[in-house]
Motif scaffolding. Structure first.
Motif: not given
Length: 212
Positions: A21-43
């Motif tokens: 589950e943790s790894s899946l969450e990372d993948d979602k955050l990476v996808k958002k970060a690539i899209g420019g979501n700064e909150d994803a970087y912070t998390k």
């Protein structure tokens, strides 16, 4: 009632079998970060910063230097997120970047402190270090000066709040605590500004790496 399910953004499907589950969450955050979501970087930073600190601390005993290496590893990782292969866990990829960056740091540090009077031990015995000719030294001096000018210009072009912390940290070699006291800013703010300043410098200088 139909058993068919519509895959939502939150129902991310990993290419890795049995991904946690943790790894899946990372993948979602990476996808958002690539899209420019700064909150994803912070998390991602909040999630792995402490673990990376103790990982690098096993190789480098200077805790303040470790903090620098952790920040630099994140900068490298975030600047290369588009190369991340989701067939592997993000944590594995991040740790590999941090480890390689630390090894590079230790290698450079060792080269700087290596005495020319000490023989180098090899499997065939000891050998003396051969000094390069003066012309080669002159070329290196010229390149070093050019590199210094490029870096100084990049620092000068930073927004003021980032330029100040970088100058205090890397030119005046102040500690994080000293910088916080000088600027009358919270320690966390100082670290965040240094992190952002390094990220901006990395992006500015990476296209000039052939001149280094």
């Amino acid at each position: 009632m139909s058993d068919n399910k519509t895959t939502s953004e939150e129902e991310y499907e990993s290419p890795r079998e049995n991904a946690s589950e943790s790894s899946l969450e990372d993948d979602k955050l990476v996808k958002k970060a690539i899209g420019g979501n700064e909150d994803a970087y912070t998390k991602l930073v909040d999630k792995y910063q402490r673990a990376l600190f103790f990982h690098i601390l096993k190789m480098v005993k200077d805790r303040e230097q470790v903090e620098d290496l952790v920040q630099e590893a994140f900068v490298k990782a975030f600047d290369n997120l588009n190369t991340y292969n989701t067939n592997y866990a993000f944590s594995t990829w991040l740790y590999r970047i941090a480890t390689n960056h630390t090894i590079d740091y230790l290698r450079k540090k060792k080269l700087k402190t290596l005495s020319i009077d000490d023989p180098v031990k090899t499997k065939d015995g000891e050998m003396e270090i051969q000094l390069p000719d003066e012309s080669a030294k002159t070329d290196r001096d010229i390149i070093k000066k050019q590199r210094k000018k490029i870096v100084q210009k990049a620092i000068k072009d930073l927004p003021e709040k980032y330029r100040k912390v970088i100058e205090l940290r890397h030119m005046e070699e102040k500690s994080y605590k000293e910088i916080a006291d000088i600027l009358d800013s919270p320690l966390g703010t100082v670290k965040a500004h240094i992190f952002r300043a390094r990220e901006l410098l990395y992006k500015e200088l990476k296209d000039k790496k052939d001149r280094f």
